[in-house]
Design an enzyme around this catalytic site. Structure first.
Site, PDB file in Angstrom:
ATOM      1  N   ASP A  61      -9.834  27.340 -57.354  1.00  0.00           N
ATOM      2  CA  ASP A  61     -11.019  27.770 -56.620  1.00  0.00           C
ATOM      3  C   ASP A  61     -10.587  27.900 -55.160  1.00  0.00           C
ATOM      4  O   ASP A  61     -10.218  26.902 -54.531  1.00  0.00           O
ATOM      5  CB  ASP A  61     -12.118  26.705 -56.766  1.00  0.00           C
ATOM      6  CG  ASP A  61     -13.378  27.047 -55.980  1.00  0.00           C
ATOM      7  OD1 ASP A  61     -13.334  27.950 -55.118  1.00  0.00           O
ATOM      8  OD2 ASP A  61     -14.409  26.397 -56.221  1.00  0.00           O
ATOM      9  N   TYR A 152     -23.645  38.378 -48.052  1.00  0.00           N
ATOM     10  CA  TYR A 152     -22.411  39.136 -48.339  1.00  0.00           C
ATOM     11  C   TYR A 152     -21.993  39.986 -47.127  1.00  0.00           C
ATOM     12  O   TYR A 152     -20.812  40.032 -46.767  1.00  0.00           O
ATOM     13  CB  TYR A 152     -22.670  40.000 -49.568  1.00  0.00           C
ATOM     14  CG  TYR A 152     -21.487  40.764 -50.110  1.00  0.00           C
ATOM     15  CD1 TYR A 152     -20.527  40.140 -50.911  1.00  0.00           C
ATOM     16  CD2 TYR A 152     -21.349  42.131 -49.870  1.00  0.00           C
ATOM     17  CE1 TYR A 152     -19.459  40.854 -51.443  1.00  0.00           C
ATOM     18  CE2 TYR A 152     -20.287  42.854 -50.399  1.00  0.00           C
ATOM     19  CZ  TYR A 152     -19.340  42.210 -51.189  1.00  0.00           C
ATOM     20  OH  TYR A 152     -18.297  42.925 -51.704  1.00  0.00           O
ATOM     21  N   LYS A 156     -18.540  39.650 -45.140  1.00  0.00           N
ATOM     22  CA  LYS A 156     -17.584  40.759 -45.083  1.00  0.00           C
ATOM     23  C   LYS A 156     -17.330  41.217 -43.643  1.00  0.00           C
ATOM     24  O   LYS A 156     -16.240  41.714 -43.324  1.00  0.00           O
ATOM     25  CB  LYS A 156     -18.064  41.921 -45.956  1.00  0.00           C
ATOM     26  CG  LYS A 156     -18.005  41.607 -47.466  1.00  0.00           C
ATOM     27  CD  LYS A 156     -16.653  41.083 -47.897  1.00  0.00           C
ATOM     28  CE  LYS A 156     -16.394  41.211 -49.385  1.00  0.00           C
ATOM     29  NZ  LYS A 156     -15.115  40.582 -49.780  1.00  0.00           N
TER      30      LYS A 156
HETATM   31  P1  NAP Z   1     -15.077  41.120 -59.683  1.00  0.00           P
HETATM   32  O1  NAP Z   1     -14.787  42.099 -60.771  1.00  0.00           O
HETATM   33  O2  NAP Z   1     -16.341  40.353 -59.720  1.00  0.00           O
HETATM   34  O3  NAP Z   1     -13.819  40.136 -59.568  1.00  0.00           O
HETATM   35  C1  NAP Z   1     -13.824  39.071 -58.657  1.00  0.00           C
HETATM   36  C2  NAP Z   1     -12.918  37.986 -59.186  1.00  0.00           C
HETATM   37  O4  NAP Z   1     -12.919  36.906 -58.216  1.00  0.00           O
HETATM   38  C3  NAP Z   1     -13.413  37.393 -60.505  1.00  0.00           C
HETATM   39  O5  NAP Z   1     -12.362  37.313 -61.434  1.00  0.00           O
HETATM   40  C4  NAP Z   1     -13.909  36.030 -60.108  1.00  0.00           C
HETATM   41  O6  NAP Z   1     -13.777  35.020 -61.099  1.00  0.00           O
HETATM   42  C5  NAP Z   1     -12.994  35.687 -58.937  1.00  0.00           C
HETATM   43  N1  NAP Z   1     -13.530  34.584 -58.143  1.00  0.00           N
HETATM   44  C6  NAP Z   1     -14.828  34.357 -57.799  1.00  0.00           C
HETATM   45  N2  NAP Z   1     -14.929  33.213 -57.111  1.00  0.00           N
HETATM   46  C7  NAP Z   1     -13.681  32.700 -57.019  1.00  0.00           C
HETATM   47  C8  NAP Z   1     -13.153  31.523 -56.413  1.00  0.00           C
HETATM   48  N3  NAP Z   1     -13.942  30.640 -55.772  1.00  0.00           N
HETATM   49  N4  NAP Z   1     -11.826  31.291 -56.514  1.00  0.00           N
HETATM   50  C9  NAP Z   1     -11.019  32.164 -57.162  1.00  0.00           C
HETATM   51  N5  NAP Z   1     -11.459  33.293 -57.746  1.00  0.00           N
HETATM   52  C10 NAP Z   1     -12.784  33.557 -57.671  1.00  0.00           C
HETATM   53  O7  NAP Z   1     -15.082  41.834 -58.233  1.00  0.00           O
HETATM   54  P2  NAP Z   1     -14.368  43.183 -57.695  1.00  0.00           P
HETATM   55  O8  NAP Z   1     -15.370  44.260 -57.755  1.00  0.00           O
HETATM   56  O9  NAP Z   1     -13.041  43.345 -58.300  1.00  0.00           O
HETATM   57  O10 NAP Z   1     -14.229  42.793 -56.140  1.00  0.00           O
HETATM   58  C11 NAP Z   1     -13.034  42.244 -55.586  1.00  0.00           C
HETATM   59  C12 NAP Z   1     -13.223  42.102 -54.076  1.00  0.00           C
HETATM   60  O11 NAP Z   1     -13.548  43.374 -53.508  1.00  0.00           O
HETATM   61  C13 NAP Z   1     -14.332  41.160 -53.681  1.00  0.00           C
HETATM   62  O12 NAP Z   1     -13.972  40.456 -52.506  1.00  0.00           O
HETATM   63  C14 NAP Z   1     -15.480  42.094 -53.402  1.00  0.00           C
HETATM   64  O13 NAP Z   1     -16.428  41.510 -52.541  1.00  0.00           O
HETATM   65  C15 NAP Z   1     -14.749  43.264 -52.780  1.00  0.00           C
HETATM   66  N6  NAP Z   1     -15.479  44.535 -52.845  1.00  0.00           N
HETATM   67  C16 NAP Z   1     -15.838  45.087 -54.045  1.00  0.00           C
HETATM   68  C17 NAP Z   1     -16.527  46.299 -54.063  1.00  0.00           C
HETATM   69  C18 NAP Z   1     -16.947  46.967 -55.337  1.00  0.00           C
HETATM   70  O14 NAP Z   1     -17.641  48.011 -55.257  1.00  0.00           O
HETATM   71  N7  NAP Z   1     -16.587  46.486 -56.501  1.00  0.00           N
HETATM   72  C19 NAP Z   1     -16.850  46.916 -52.850  1.00  0.00           C
HETATM   73  C20 NAP Z   1     -16.480  46.322 -51.658  1.00  0.00           C
HETATM   74  C21 NAP Z   1     -15.792  45.134 -51.661  1.00  0.00           C
HETATM   75  P3  NAP Z   1     -15.015  34.665 -62.088  1.00  0.00           P
HETATM   76  O15 NAP Z   1     -15.156  35.819 -62.979  1.00  0.00           O
HETATM   77  O16 NAP Z   1     -14.552  33.440 -62.800  1.00  0.00           O
HETATM   78  O17 NAP Z   1     -16.205  34.449 -61.200  1.00  0.00           O
END
Ligand code: NAP
Length: 251
Positions: A61, A152, A156
């Protein structure tokens, strides 16, 4: 091929983090695949090793100081000193401000900001020793403000300030720090947003694509390609920047 490095990618069990881990391995680096659940990291590790790369699954974590310390001890012992770090782990706990709980505020700050702080503090010890480092922090277009995302968007925006300060403090050690601010990327995170809004994900994607200048939503590989450049040796003069990867301009 450029020098093989040890890269650490958080939240790499799926989504954007997984794509970044696969890309780094493809580029010849050893990868520590970090996520909350070690077993959930195995899929990413298996894909890397099946393609001839080297990776380990690390359950941690990122908001827990002891777990972060233990993770780095293991990564350094098994893969060598880490000199690439991507702070990608993230969660959303969306709600309008008047309904947002303090727990939801704290949870989002904890993973994004406290997590990036702890991971970077632990990793810079190796980077400054090695006189080389590449740090990429995941920000978001939500940093500019987004309805229902007070927690959020604040986190960010905070990632951007953290990034610029890291660039200033660590530059003299050969370490760069940059932020990627993605727009809509097709992952489980955006799927859960569609679910919360009560819209089928396909419709949500189609509607979102129409609002984006390049007329499509982003894929995790779009972010991985940007991270690969920022973490390459040739990007050594790019530091303290926020790159919006959103299919169009944002400011
Ligand atoms: P995602 O599919 O939800 O993947 C996020 C991963 O982070 C999950 O595997 C999650 O594990 C893990 N995680 C959560 N809390 C954690 C912790 N305390 N320690 C270690 N791992 C942890 O998200 P994503 O869309 O790939 O996004 C990745 C990043 O890009 C994030 O920072 C997000 O805010 C940013 N982002 C995404 C978008 C978008 O449109 N998707 C846009 C802008 C920015 P669990 O499944 O176990 O919770």
């Amino acid at each position: 091929m450029s020098t093989q490095r040890t890269a650490v990618v958080t939240g790499a069990a799926r989504g954007i983090g997984k794509a970044i881990a696969l890309r780094f391995a493809h580029d010849g680096h050893k990868v520590a695949v970090v996520d909350l659940d070690e077993a959930a990291c195995q899929g990413t590790v298996d894909e890397i090793t099946a393609a001839g790369g080297q990776a380990i699954a690390v359950g941690a974590d990122v908001s827990d100081e002891e777990q972060v310390a233990a993770a780095f001890e293991r990564i350094a012992a098994e893969l060598g000193a880490p000199t690439i770090l991507v702070n990608n782990a993230g969660i959303i706990r969306d709600n309008m401000l008047f309904k947002m709980t303090t727990d939801d505020w704290d949870a989002v700050m904890g993973v994004h900001l406290r997590g990036a702080f702890l991971m970077t503090k632990a990793c810079q010890a190796f980077m400054t020793q090695e006189k080389y480092g590449r740090i990429v922090n995941l920000s978001s277009t939500s940093a500019l403000g987004n309805r229902g995302q007070a927690n959020y968007s604040a986190a960010k925006a905070g990632m951007q300030g953290l990034t610029k300060t890291l660039a200033i403090e660590l530059g003299k050690f050969g370490v760069t720090a940059n932020a990627i601010a993605p727009g809509f990327i097709q992952t489980e995170m955006t799927a859960s947003t569609a679910e919360r809004l009560g819209v089928p994900f396909d419709d949500f994607i189609k509607y979102s694509a129409e609002q984006i200048p390049v007329q499509r939503v982003g894929q995790p590989e779009d972010i991985a390609a940007t991270a690969a450049f920022l973490c390459s040796e040739e990007a050594g003069f790019v530091s303290g920047q926020v790159i919006y990867v959103a299919g169009g301009p944002k400011d």
